[in-house]
Write a protein that holds these residues in place. Structure first.
Motif, PDB file in Angstrom:
ATOM      1  N   GLY A  28       0.768  -1.223  -0.101  1.00 60.58           N
ATOM      2  CA  GLY A  28      -0.029   0.134   0.032  1.00 60.58           C
ATOM      3  C   GLY A  28       0.802   1.274  -0.051  1.00 60.58           C
ATOM      4  O   GLY A  28       0.487   2.245  -0.648  1.00 60.58           O
TER       5      GLY A  28
ATOM      6  N   GLU B 247     -15.033  -3.050  -7.199  1.00 62.47           N
ATOM      7  CA  GLU B 247     -14.330  -2.247  -6.017  1.00 62.47           C
ATOM      8  C   GLU B 247     -12.730  -2.740  -6.023  1.00 62.47           C
ATOM      9  O   GLU B 247     -11.971  -1.877  -6.230  1.00 62.47           O
ATOM     10  CB  GLU B 247     -14.986  -2.067  -4.689  1.00 62.47           C
ATOM     11  N   ARG B 248     -12.713  -4.130  -6.027  1.00 62.47           N
ATOM     12  CA  ARG B 248     -11.464  -4.606  -5.927  1.00 62.47           C
ATOM     13  C   ARG B 248     -10.664  -4.540  -7.122  1.00 62.47           C
ATOM     14  O   ARG B 248      -9.456  -4.429  -7.260  1.00 62.47           O
ATOM     15  CB  ARG B 248     -11.491  -6.038  -5.601  1.00 62.47           C
TER      16      ARG B 248
ATOM     17  N   GLU C 291     -10.772  -1.885  -9.179  1.00 58.72           N
ATOM     18  CA  GLU C 291     -10.665  -0.490  -8.950  1.00 58.72           C
ATOM     19  C   GLU C 291      -9.127  -0.481  -8.496  1.00 58.72           C
ATOM     20  O   GLU C 291      -8.415   0.424  -8.655  1.00 58.72           O
ATOM     21  CB  GLU C 291     -11.594   0.372  -8.397  1.00 58.72           C
ATOM     22  N   TRP C 292      -9.281  -1.121  -7.118  1.00 59.95           N
ATOM     23  CA  TRP C 292      -8.138  -1.019  -6.319  1.00 59.95           C
ATOM     24  C   TRP C 292      -6.922  -1.543  -7.102  1.00 59.95           C
ATOM     25  O   TRP C 292      -5.790  -1.085  -6.960  1.00 59.95           O
ATOM     26  CB  TRP C 292      -8.491  -2.034  -5.162  1.00 59.95           C
TER      27      TRP C 292
ATOM     28  N   ILE D   9      -9.253  -4.840   0.524  1.00 59.08           N
ATOM     29  CA  ILE D   9      -8.740  -3.352   0.367  1.00 59.08           C
ATOM     30  C   ILE D   9      -9.455  -2.418   1.154  1.00 59.08           C
ATOM     31  O   ILE D   9     -10.369  -2.730   2.121  1.00 59.08           O
ATOM     32  CB  ILE D   9      -9.524  -3.116  -1.366  1.00 59.08           C
ATOM     33  N   ARG D  10      -8.508  -1.483   1.401  1.00 61.87           N
ATOM     34  CA  ARG D  10      -9.078  -0.204   2.250  1.00 61.87           C
ATOM     35  C   ARG D  10      -9.265   0.915   1.185  1.00 61.87           C
ATOM     36  O   ARG D  10      -8.465   1.456   0.374  1.00 61.87           O
ATOM     37  CB  ARG D  10      -7.946  -0.071   3.280  1.00 61.87           C
ATOM     38  N   PHE D  11     -10.441   1.589   1.542  1.00 62.62           N
ATOM     39  CA  PHE D  11     -10.822   2.655   0.793  1.00 62.62           C
ATOM     40  C   PHE D  11     -10.535   4.073   1.426  1.00 62.62           C
ATOM     41  O   PHE D  11     -10.088   3.961   2.724  1.00 62.62           O
ATOM     42  CB  PHE D  11     -12.356   2.779   0.768  1.00 62.62           C
TER      43      PHE D  11
ATOM     44  N   PHE E  31     -13.849   4.508  -3.497  1.00 70.03           N
ATOM     45  CA  PHE E  31     -12.969   5.202  -4.183  1.00 70.03           C
ATOM     46  C   PHE E  31     -13.448   6.284  -4.751  1.00 70.03           C
ATOM     47  O   PHE E  31     -12.620   7.169  -5.365  1.00 70.03           O
ATOM     48  CB  PHE E  31     -12.065   4.151  -5.266  1.00 70.03           C
TER      49      PHE E  31
ATOM     50  N   ILE F  87      -8.352   5.849 -11.142  1.00 68.01           N
ATOM     51  CA  ILE F  87      -9.043   4.524 -11.107  1.00 68.01           C
ATOM     52  C   ILE F  87      -9.050   4.110 -12.879  1.00 68.01           C
ATOM     53  O   ILE F  87     -10.318   3.936 -13.501  1.00 68.01           O
ATOM     54  CB  ILE F  87     -10.443   4.564 -10.852  1.00 68.01           C
TER      55      ILE F  87
END
Ligand SMILES: Cc1cc2nc3c(=O)[nH]c(=O)nc-3n(C[C@H](O)[C@H](O)[C@H](O)COP(=O)(O)OP(=O)(O)OC[C@H]3O[C@@H](n4cnc5c(N)ncnc54)[C@H](O)[C@@H]3O)c2cc1C
Length: 803
Positions: A56, A97-98, A100-101, A409-411, A463, A780
C-alpha cells in the motif's frame, strides 16, 4: 567469541542476516551476529518463501523491489542457492471495487518502474488454467512475483556477510543489555559478554522480549499462520509439460488465500478472519524449531471458497499442513530505525514479509547507522511512527484486525474500527452529539465531518466521491462565507526553553526565529537538504519558544531534536501531547467572534497576521496564534485540556449570531488545497528537497543552497483536474505527452472554488507548462486532463488572512 565489536546484531533470521550483510557492504567490518539457536530458527525456517512487490505504501513497494532484485547478487557473492522461482503472480478481483483497487495499484506501479499488467479473466485463465474465471471480474499480473528457499536465502545473506568480514555466533542467547554512560552497550550472553557501540534488535519472534531488556514495549505481536502443501496434482504436471514453465502465484481477494506451485503440487495459505495471536504476553525462550498444531476448522471457510474458485484443488490430497508464528506491527509494516529515547539502539523487527522486505530493511538500516540517514523515505516502517498509546493490548487488537484484513482493500475514506475510540478529548461526546464522523489521528479521535440532523453519521466507503461530499461542501462554504470552528488537538506541540533555545532552533530550522510575540513557518532539513519537518514556531519570550507540527511525526521529530541537543543542558524540550489542546476559528467573521470573548485588542492592528499572544479568552488562560490552515482570516487557540470544553461552548455561544458551524478535518483539507498549502507526509517528505531560508548555519544549508543554485530536479505543483465523480487520492501517475513524468501527492475536491485539485511533483522543466490540459492524471484506470496552476485559486494574494 570477541569481547568488543562495533555492532552486535541480535537474531539470525532472514532480517538479522540481511542487516549484517548490508552493514559489511556499507563498509563496517567489525560486526557480529548473535543467534540464540541456529540461523533461521525463529519464524524464518518454516516460511512459504513467497515474494512480491505489492504494498500500500509506494516507498515500501520500492524497497520490496530492491529486495527481490538482490537475490541474484547474493547468489553470486555467496555461491549459495536462494532456490529462486520467478514465476510471476496474478491478483484476482471478484468485485468492481477490488478491480478499481488493482487499477490504482497498477497506476502506482507505473511511476515506481514496476512491471504490472491489467488482464481480462480470459487472459488470466490462459495463464492459470486451474482458476474458474466466472467468479472474478479482472486480474493484475505482477511479473516480479516468485518464491524462494528460506534457508538457502538466509544462508546466502549470512555467507555474504562473513565474506565481508562479519562473524556469527550461534547457540548463544543474549540474556541482557546494559547501557554505559557513553551510549555504548554491554551485551550479556550465555557464552560471555561483548562490549558494542551499537545494538540492533532483529529478534523476530522475541523482538518484544529483547525490547524489554532495554525497558521498552515494542508494538509487535506474533500470529499463527497456516499453509498447506498438496500431493502431486496431474493438472500441475500437465501445465508444466505443456508450457515449460511453472504456474504463476495467485492472490485471491475473495477467499483470502495465496497459492503457488511447490514441486508438482500447490502451496496454499490463508489469512483467516478468525485468526489467533501466538504468545500474546511473552514468547518462551525455549521455543525451538517447532510447528504449532494445525486447525483446519479455522481456515475451512477460506478453503471452501478456494476450492470453488480452483476446483482441481478439491481433488488433491493434503501432504502437509504448516502452522507457524510470525510477527506483525499494528499496521503490518516493519519497525525499523533508531529507537526514540535510547542511544545506539536500533530496531529491525515486525517484518511480516521477510522475503519481500528483508533486503530493503537491511539496506535502509545499514545506511542509517553508517551514514546517519536511511537514504530513502522509510516513514512507513519507521519505529518512531507509533506513540506510547500503542500499548500491548492495543497492539493485540490492531494486529488481529490487520491480519484478518490482509487481503481486504482499504478505501480512502475508510476508518478501521479496532481499538477505537482510544484517546478522546473533552469534546468527544459533544461532537458525536452534533453528528461528528470521527477518524483516528495518531490514536486520537478527531472529527472528519458533521452529518446534519436526519443524516446518518457514517461514511459510505468508496474510491469515488461519497456521501460526505455535500456536507463537507456546506462546512467549507459556511466557513469561507462566515465562520467555522474545528478541533486541532491532534497537532504536535512542543516548548523549547533555556539560554540555548534560540541558537538550537536556528541550527535546526531553515528560517530565522521570529521576534517576541511573532510566529514563523519553517521547514527543517536533514544534512542532505531533504525535508524532515515543517513547523509553526512562536517566540513567547527571550528564552521560550512554542512549536506546532505534524501529530504523526512527533516521536520522529523528538528523536531528531534529542539527537541534536547541546550537551551543556542549555536547552529544555517539552512535548505537550494532550496537555495542550486547541480549537481553530476561521472565516471572515472569526474576529467578530473573538472580540466577544476577550477585552484585549484583537483588531487587525492589535493582533496582526502571524502574531502570537498569551491572553485570557472566555476567562480561560490561552495561547493564541493568528494563523489558520484554511487560508482565511483565522486563529488557533491553545489551552490546557480542562479548559477546552468551556472554550468550545463559549465560542459556539459567541458565534451563534454569526452562524458559526463546526467543520471537520475533511473541510480543512479541502480549504488548504485551494490555497496550494502542502501537507506533511504527502507533499513534504524526506525524499523532497528543501528551499532557501534565512542565512544562519542551519542543518542542510549547503545542500539546500546547492539545490537552489542548480534549481533541483523536481517541483511541487498544483493542478486543476478534469475529474468527474472521483478525485485524486495520492500516488497516481502524472503523464505528459503520453509519458509518466511525475506523481500525485494529494488532492481532492476544493469545494469553495468548485474544482477538483491535485498536488504533486513533476520535473522542474515542466513545472511552468500551464497549457490547458498539458498533463494527464490516471484516476481509477482513466486518464484525466490536468492543468498546472501557478497561483492558489482562493485568495491568491493572501489578502483575506492578513485583513
Ligand atoms: C507459516 C509461515 C509462512 C510464511 N510465509 C512467508 C512468505 O511466503 N513470504 C515471506 O516473505 N514471509 C513469510 N513468512 C514470514 C517470514 O517468516 C518472516 O517475515 C521472517 O521470518 C521474519 O524474519 P526475522 O529475521 O525478522 O525473524 P525470525 O525468523 O523470528 O528471527 C529472529 C531470530 O532472532 C533470534 N533471537 C531472538 N532473541 C534472541 C536473543 N535474545 N539472543 C539471540 N538470538 C535471539 C531467534 O532465535 C531467531 O532466530 C511466513 C511465516 C510463517 C510462520
Amino acid at each position: 567469541m570477541k569481547s568488543q565489536a562495533r555492532v552486535v546484531v541480535i537474531g539470525g533470521g532472514v532480517v538479522g542476516c540481511s542487516v549484517l550483510y548490508h552493514l559489511t557492504k556499507a563498509g563496517w567490518k567489525d560486526v557480529v551476529l548473535i543467534e540464540r539457536d541456529r540461523l533461521t530458527s525463529g519464524s524464518t525456517w518454516h516460511a512459504a518463501g513467497g515474494f512480491h512487490t505489492l504494498n500500500g505504501d509506494p516507498n515500501v513497494a520500492k524497497l520490496q523491489g530492491y529486495t527481490i532484485n538482490l537475490y541474484n547478487e547474493l547468489e553470486k557473492i555467496s555461491g549459495e542457492s536462494c532456490g529462486l522461482h520467478r514465476s510471476g503472480g496474478l491478483i484476482l478481483a471478484d468485485t468492481p471495487e477490488r478491480l478499481e483497487w488493482l487499477k490504482m495499484a497498477h497506476a502506482r506501479a507505473r511511476y515506481l518502474g514496476l512491471e504490472t499488467e491489467m488482464m481480462s479473466m480470459a487472459e488470466a485463465k490462459k495463464l492459470h488454467p486451474l482458476l474458474e474465471e466466472k467468479y472474478f471480474v479482472g486480474a493484475m499480473l505482477d511479473a516480479a512475483d516468485g518464491n524462494l528457499d528460506p534457508n538457502g536465502t538466509t544462508n546466502a545473506y549470512a555467507k555474504s556477510a562473513r565474506i565481508g568480514g562479519a562473524e556469527i555466533y550461534q547457540n548463544c542467547r543474549v540474556t541482557d543489555l546494559q547501557p554505559r554512560k557513553d551510549g555504548t552497550w554491554d551485551v550479556i550472553t550465555v557464552n560471555g559478554n561483548i562490549h558494542a557501540e551499537h545494538v540492533v534488535n532483529c529478534g523476530g519472534l522475541w523482538a518484544r522480549e529483547v525490547g524489554r531488556m532495554v525497558g521498552i514495549e515494542l508494538p509487535v505481536l506474533a500470529m499463527e499462520h497456516m499453509y498447506l502443501v498438496t500431493e502431486d496434482m496431474p493438472d500441475v504436471v500437465a501445465y508444466n509439460k505443456e508450457r515449460g514453465r511453472e504456474l504463476p502465484h495467485i492472490i485471491d481477494f475473495k477467499s483470502e488465500i495465496y497459492m503457488r506451485q511447490e514441486r508438482n503440487g500447490i502451496v496454499l495459505g490463508t489469512y483467516e478472519r478468525s485468526c489467533v495471536p501466538w504468545q500474546p504476553r511473552q514468547t518462551p525462550w525455549d521455543f525451538g524449531q517447532e510447528l504449532l498444531p494445525p486447525d483446519l476448522d479455522r481456515i475451512a471457510p477460506n478453503l471452501e471458497l478456494g476450492y470453488k474458485h480452483f476446483p482441481a484443488l478439491a481433488n488433491a490430497g493434503i501432504k502437509r499442513i504448516i502452522n507457524g508464528p510470525f510477527t506483525f506491527s499494528p499496521d503490518g509494516n516493519p519497525l525499523v530505525g533508531p529507537v526514540p529515547g535510547l542511544r545506539n539502539f536500533w530496531s529491525a523487527c515486525a517484518v511480516m514479509a521477510g522475503f519481500s522486505q528483508g533486503g530493503g530493511v537491511g539496506l535502509a538500516l545499514s545506511q542509517w547507522m553508517v551514514h546517519g540517514d536511511p537514504g530513502f523515505d522509510v516513514w512507513a516502517m519507521d519505529v518512531a511512527r507509533f506513540g506510547d498509546w500503542a500499548t500491548r493490548s492495543y497492539t493485540n487488537e490492531k494486529v488481529r484486525e490487520n491480519y484478518a484484513r490482509r487481503f481486504s482493500i482499504r478505501f480512502p475514506n475508510e476508518e478501521l474500527p479496532a481499538a477505537r475510540p482510544h484517546q478522546t478529548t473533552a469534546l468527544y461526546d459533544i461532537m458525536i452529539a452534533q453528528g461528528a464522523v470521527m477518524g483516528d489521528s495518531w490514536g486520537l479521535e478527531t472529527p472528519l465531518w458533521f452529518a446534519p440532523k436526519g443524516t446518518e453519521p457514517k461514511d459510505v466507503v468508496s474510491f469515488h466521491r461519497s456521501n460526505d461530499f455535500p456536507h463537507v461542501k456546506a462546512e467549507v462554504l459556511a466557513t469561507r462565507n462566515g465562520v467555522g470552528v474545528t478541533e486541532i488537538a491532534n497537532f504536535a506541540k512542543y516548548r523549547f526553553s533555556g539560554a540555548g533555545a534560540e541558537a538550537f532552533l536556528s541550527h535546526l530550522m531553515t528560517n530565522k526565529m521570529p521576534k517576541t510575540g511573532r510566529l514563523i513557518l519553517t521547514p527543517m532539513l536533514n544534512p542532505q537538504g531533504k525535508l524532515i519537518g515543517d513547523f509553526t514556531i512562536a517566540k513567547a519570550a527571550d528564552e521560550s519558544f512554542y512549536m506546532w507540527g505534524s501529530s504523526q511525526a512527533q516521536k520522529y521529530h523528538m528523536r531528531w531534536f534529542e539527537q541534536h541537543l547541546p550537551a551543556d543542558g542549555s536547552v529544555k524540550i517539552e512535548r505537550f501531547d494532550m496537555n495542550l489542546v486547541g480549537l481553530s476559528i476561521a472565516g471572515p467573521q472569526s474576529r467578530a467572534v473573538l472580540e466577544q470573548l476577550t477585552d484585549e485588542d484583537v483588531s487587525n492592528k492589535g493582533l496582526k497576521f502571524m502574531d502570537h499572544r498569551a491572553m485570557d479568552i472566555a476567562n480561560v488562560p490561552a495561547l493564541i496564534n493568528r494563523v489558520t490552515y484554511t487560508g482565511d482570516l483565522g486563529y488557533e487557540i491553545w489551552v490546557a485540556p480542562e479548559y477546552q470544553r468551556r472554550l468550545y461552548q463559549e465560542i459556539m455561544r459567541a458565534g451563534k449570531k454569526f452562524g458559526i458551524v463546526n467543520f471537520g478535518m475533511r473541510a480543512l483539507l479541502s480549504m488548504r488545497l485551494e490555497k496550494n498549502f502542502p501537507t506533511w507526509f504527502r507533499e513534504l517528505r524526506p525524499i523532497y528537497g528543501g528551499f532557501e531560508g534565512g542565512l544562519d548555519r542551519f542543518i542542510g544549508r549547503d545542500a539546500a543552497m546547492e539545490e537552489k543554485r542548480t534549481g533541483g530536479k523536481l517541483r511541487r505543483v498544483s493542478m486543476i483536474v478534469d475529474a468527474s465523480d472521483a478525485d485524486v487520492l495520492g500516488d497516481e501517475p502524472i503523464f505528459h505527452k503520453g509519458k509518466v513524468v511525475g506523481w500525485v501527492t494529494s488532492g481532492g475536491y476544493a469545494h469553495y472554488v468548485d474544482k477538483s485539485l491535485a498536488q504533486g511533483y513533476v520535473p522542474v522543466e515542466l513545472a511552468a507548462d500551464t497549457v490547458q490540459g498539458a498533463f494527464e492524471i490516471e484516476i481509477i484506470g482513466e486518464n484525466r486532463k490536468a492543468t498546472i496552476i501557478l497561483d492558489p485559486l482562493f485568495d491568491p494574494e493572501g489578502k483575506k488572512m492578513r485583513s
